[in-house]
Motif scaffolding. Structure first.
Motif, mmCIF file in Angstrom:
data_model
loop_
_atom_site.group_PDB
_atom_site.id
_atom_site.type_symbol
_atom_site.label_atom_id
_atom_site.label_comp_id
_atom_site.label_asym_id
_atom_site.label_seq_id
_atom_site.Cartn_x
_atom_site.Cartn_y
_atom_site.Cartn_z
ATOM 1 N N ALA A 93 -7.135 8.839 -5.334
ATOM 2 C CA ALA A 93 -8.549 8.955 -5.705
ATOM 3 C C ALA A 93 -9.453 8.828 -4.484
ATOM 4 C CB ALA A 93 -8.895 7.889 -6.747
ATOM 5 N N ALA A 94 -9.118 7.899 -3.592
ATOM 6 C CA ALA A 94 -9.930 7.716 -2.389
ATOM 7 C C ALA A 94 -9.845 8.936 -1.477
ATOM 8 C CB ALA A 94 -9.478 6.469 -1.653
ATOM 9 N N ALA A 95 -8.649 9.481 -1.313
ATOM 10 C CA ALA A 95 -8.473 10.627 -0.419
ATOM 11 C C ALA A 95 -9.248 11.842 -0.920
ATOM 12 C CB ALA A 95 -6.990 10.954 -0.285
ATOM 13 N N HIS A 96 -9.279 12.024 -2.239
ATOM 14 C CA HIS A 96 -9.995 13.165 -2.817
ATOM 15 C C HIS A 96 -11.459 12.846 -3.140
ATOM 16 C CE1 HIS A 96 -6.970 16.306 -3.298
ATOM 17 N NE2 HIS A 96 -6.092 15.410 -3.725
ATOM 18 N N GLY A 128 -0.881 -4.783 -4.173
ATOM 19 C CA GLY A 128 -1.108 -3.836 -3.090
ATOM 20 C C GLY A 128 -1.889 -2.624 -3.561
ATOM 21 N N VAL A 129 -2.350 -1.820 -2.613
ATOM 22 C CA VAL A 129 -3.065 -0.580 -2.921
ATOM 23 C C VAL A 129 -2.068 0.420 -3.488
ATOM 24 C CG1 VAL A 129 -4.378 1.350 -1.962
ATOM 25 C CG2 VAL A 129 -4.756 -0.972 -1.100
ATOM 26 N N THR A 130 -2.324 0.924 -4.688
ATOM 27 C CA THR A 130 -1.413 1.874 -5.316
ATOM 28 C C THR A 130 -1.626 3.280 -4.774
ATOM 29 O OG1 THR A 130 -2.899 2.476 -7.116
ATOM 30 C CG2 THR A 130 -1.525 0.506 -7.437
ATOM 31 N N SER A 131 -0.617 4.134 -4.965
ATOM 32 C CA SER A 131 -0.776 5.538 -4.597
ATOM 33 C C SER A 131 -1.848 6.204 -5.451
ATOM 34 C CB SER A 131 0.553 6.282 -4.753
ATOM 35 O OG SER A 131 1.006 6.237 -6.093
ATOM 36 N N ILE A 155 -6.581 19.967 -11.000
ATOM 37 C CA ILE A 155 -5.588 19.067 -10.421
ATOM 38 C C ILE A 155 -6.059 18.550 -9.067
ATOM 39 C CG2 ILE A 155 -4.284 20.984 -9.356
ATOM 40 C CD1 ILE A 155 -1.723 19.298 -9.867
ATOM 41 N N TRP A 156 -5.827 17.269 -8.840
ATOM 42 C CA TRP A 156 -5.997 16.644 -7.541
ATOM 43 C C TRP A 156 -4.605 16.130 -7.145
ATOM 44 C CZ3 TRP A 156 -9.374 16.267 -11.551
ATOM 45 C CH2 TRP A 156 -10.726 16.565 -11.321
ATOM 46 N N TRP A 157 -3.992 16.745 -6.158
ATOM 47 C CA TRP A 157 -2.607 16.446 -5.789
ATOM 48 C C TRP A 157 -2.554 15.884 -4.370
ATOM 49 C CZ3 TRP A 157 0.519 18.565 -1.886
ATOM 50 C CH2 TRP A 157 1.897 18.313 -1.990
ATOM 51 N N GLY A 158 -1.634 14.937 -4.137
ATOM 52 C CA GLY A 158 -1.464 14.396 -2.802
ATOM 53 C C GLY A 158 -0.041 13.950 -2.555
ATOM 54 N N ALA A 159 0.406 14.129 -1.322
ATOM 55 C CA ALA A 159 1.742 13.683 -0.910
ATOM 56 C C ALA A 159 1.636 12.916 0.395
ATOM 57 C CB ALA A 159 2.673 14.879 -0.731
ATOM 58 N N TYR A 160 2.563 11.973 0.603
ATOM 59 C CA TYR A 160 2.578 11.119 1.801
ATOM 60 C C TYR A 160 1.219 10.460 2.017
ATOM 61 C CZ TYR A 160 6.434 14.420 2.583
ATOM 62 O OH TYR A 160 7.543 15.219 2.440
ATOM 63 N N LEU A 161 0.628 9.976 0.944
ATOM 64 C CA LEU A 161 -0.721 9.427 1.018
ATOM 65 C C LEU A 161 -0.773 8.243 1.992
ATOM 66 C CD1 LEU A 161 -1.468 9.622 -2.778
ATOM 67 C CD2 LEU A 161 -2.673 10.893 -0.991
ATOM 68 N N GLY A 162 -1.776 8.243 2.830
ATOM 69 C CA GLY A 162 -1.958 7.167 3.794
ATOM 70 C C GLY A 162 -1.129 7.304 5.046
ATOM 71 N N MET A 163 -0.277 8.313 5.112
ATOM 72 C CA MET A 163 0.574 8.519 6.275
ATOM 73 C C MET A 163 -0.008 9.623 7.152
ATOM 74 S SD MET A 163 4.325 8.119 4.420
ATOM 75 C CE MET A 163 5.183 7.728 5.952
ATOM 76 N N PRO A 164 0.433 9.731 8.415
ATOM 77 C CA PRO A 164 -0.146 10.741 9.314
ATOM 78 C C PRO A 164 -0.019 12.172 8.808
ATOM 79 C CG PRO A 164 1.081 9.108 10.566
ATOM 80 C CD PRO A 164 1.363 8.826 9.117
ATOM 81 N N ASP A 165 1.049 12.463 8.038
ATOM 82 C CA ASP A 165 1.248 13.826 7.548
ATOM 83 C C ASP A 165 0.820 13.993 6.093
ATOM 84 O OD1 ASP A 165 3.219 12.131 6.803
ATOM 85 O OD2 ASP A 165 4.887 13.321 7.580
ATOM 86 N N GLY A 186 0.804 -1.209 0.000
ATOM 87 C CA GLY A 186 0.000 0.000 0.000
ATOM 88 C C GLY A 186 0.840 1.263 0.000
ATOM 89 N N ALA A 187 0.155 2.390 0.092
ATOM 90 C CA ALA A 187 0.805 3.687 -0.083
ATOM 91 C C ALA A 187 1.378 4.268 1.201
ATOM 92 C CB ALA A 187 -0.197 4.674 -0.692
ATOM 93 N N GLY A 188 1.208 3.607 2.343
ATOM 94 C CA GLY A 188 1.778 4.116 3.578
ATOM 95 C C GLY A 188 0.964 3.854 4.820
ATOM 96 N N ASP A 189 -0.322 3.586 4.671
ATOM 97 C CA ASP A 189 -1.188 3.290 5.807
ATOM 98 C C ASP A 189 -1.144 1.788 6.090
ATOM 99 O OD1 ASP A 189 -3.190 2.912 7.657
ATOM 100 O OD2 ASP A 189 -4.710 4.066 6.570
ATOM 101 N N PRO A 190 -0.720 1.358 7.285
ATOM 102 C CA PRO A 190 -0.691 -0.076 7.589
ATOM 103 C C PRO A 190 -2.044 -0.767 7.421
ATOM 104 C CG PRO A 190 0.568 1.137 9.221
ATOM 105 C CD PRO A 190 -0.132 2.163 8.376
ATOM 106 N N ASP A 191 -3.140 -0.002 7.530
ATOM 107 C CA ASP A 191 -4.462 -0.589 7.341
ATOM 108 C C ASP A 191 -4.735 -0.949 5.888
ATOM 109 O OD1 ASP A 191 -5.024 -0.421 10.017
ATOM 110 O OD2 ASP A 191 -6.165 1.444 9.870
ATOM 111 N N GLN A 192 -3.895 -0.474 4.955
ATOM 112 C CA GLN A 192 -4.060 -0.828 3.550
ATOM 113 C C GLN A 192 -3.464 -2.192 3.214
ATOM 114 O OE1 GLN A 192 -2.263 2.407 1.404
ATOM 115 N NE2 GLN A 192 -3.958 3.809 1.762
ATOM 116 N N VAL A 193 -2.753 -2.792 4.145
ATOM 117 C CA VAL A 193 -2.173 -4.113 3.911
ATOM 118 C C VAL A 193 -3.305 -5.139 3.848
ATOM 119 C CG1 VAL A 193 -0.637 -5.890 4.838
ATOM 120 C CG2 VAL A 193 -0.032 -3.478 5.051
ATOM 121 N N THR A 194 -3.356 -5.915 2.769
ATOM 122 C CA THR A 194 -4.445 -6.869 2.576
ATOM 123 C C THR A 194 -4.205 -8.140 3.381
ATOM 124 O OG1 THR A 194 -3.411 -7.980 0.687
ATOM 125 C CG2 THR A 194 -4.727 -6.002 0.226
ATOM 126 N N MET A 195 -5.266 -8.924 3.570
ATOM 127 C CA MET A 195 -5.123 -10.206 4.263
ATOM 128 C C MET A 195 -4.243 -11.159 3.467
ATOM 129 S SD MET A 195 -6.384 -9.989 7.172
ATOM 130 C CE MET A 195 -6.020 -11.712 7.528
#
Length: 246
Positions: A146-149, A138-141, A198-208, A10-19
């Motif tokens: 797209a999910a974040a926006h 895995g979940v791509t950035s 534009i839809w822009w994102g950095a450090y996706l899935g991370m606390p910052d 995944g892109a940085g969030d441990p919850d994105q890790v699949t079973m």
């Protein structure tokens, strides 16, 4: 025969890790982590946190120092192929230190703008280490963006063009919507027109995580400023963005 698991995390969030990824990790005895130097230690730390959360028992972590390469070469393809060859030698040497199955935790998904599978094939071609391998998606950035926006990547019946910052500068926007990855040069500033969104994102899935969205001409300065400030504070940045005519 031993097995190597190439696992998208995944892109940085441990919850994105699949079973599926968790089950594969629990079958591995050793994990190979390609380090990016002290300034990107946080990327290694995220992988370590994922292992601590999902893997029980004892396991080895072998960190492989990523060999340096020219980031603006005249012969881009040749330089990257040489870099892949040197990476393959390092992975081969690490796998020779392991008796059982191994795993590589790959940021995002191994199939999208990642060199791990090419590196693994090079190790097999060299013939010194014999193993089978399995790829876990895995979940791509791109999906995380797209999910974040809360946006659909494409309009009805239209294509999505996925490219790099270098190719965006050379070729411009593709048909439909354009997703841009691996852009260290802020190539969106060179896209002409006043009707681009534009839809822009950095450090996706991370606390910052940072998200900015709007008309390109109206928000590009904000993106440049936030990006520069974040990179200076952390020493690294990973970002991705979607462009589409309004």
């Amino acid at each position: 025969m031993r097995k190597l698991y190439v696992i998208g995390i995944g892109a940085g969030d441990p919850d994105q890790v699949t079973m599926q990824a968790v089950k594969a990790m629990r079958r591995a005895e050793a994990f190979f982590v390609i380090g990016k130097g002290a300034e990107k230690q946080e990327l290694v730390d995220v992988r370590t946190a994922i292992l601590r959360e999902y893997v029980d028992g004892q396991h080895r972590v072998l960190e492989i120092a990523d060999p340096p390469r020219d980031r603006a070469p005249a012969d881009y393809t040749g330089v990257v192929q040489d870099w892949h060859d040197r990476r393959a030698v390092l992975l081969e040497e690490a796998f020779e230190q392991v008796d059982g199955d191994g795993a590589i935790l790959v940021w995002g998904d191994p199939a999208l703008y990642d060199s791990t599978l090419r590196m693994v094939e090079r190790v097999l071609d060299r013939g010194r280490v014999r193993f089978d391998y399995e790829v876990i998606p895995g979940v791509t950035s791109v999906a995380a963006l797209a999910a974040a926006h809360r946006v659909v990547l494409h309009r009805i019946g239209e294509p999505v063009h996925i490219t790099t910052g270098r190719k965006l500068r050379e070729e411009g926007l593709g048909p439909g919507s354009t997703v841009v990855m691996l852009d260290g040069e802020c190539s969106f500033t060179e896209v002409p027109g006043d009707d681009i969104h534009i839809w822009w994102g950095a450090y996706l899935g991370m606390p910052d995580e940072i998200l900015i969205e709007g008309n390109l001409r109206e928000v590009e300065k904000s993106i440049l400023e936030r990006r520069a400030r974040a990179r200076a504070e952390k020493g690294w940045i990973m970002d991705v963005y979607l462009l589409r005519s309004e």
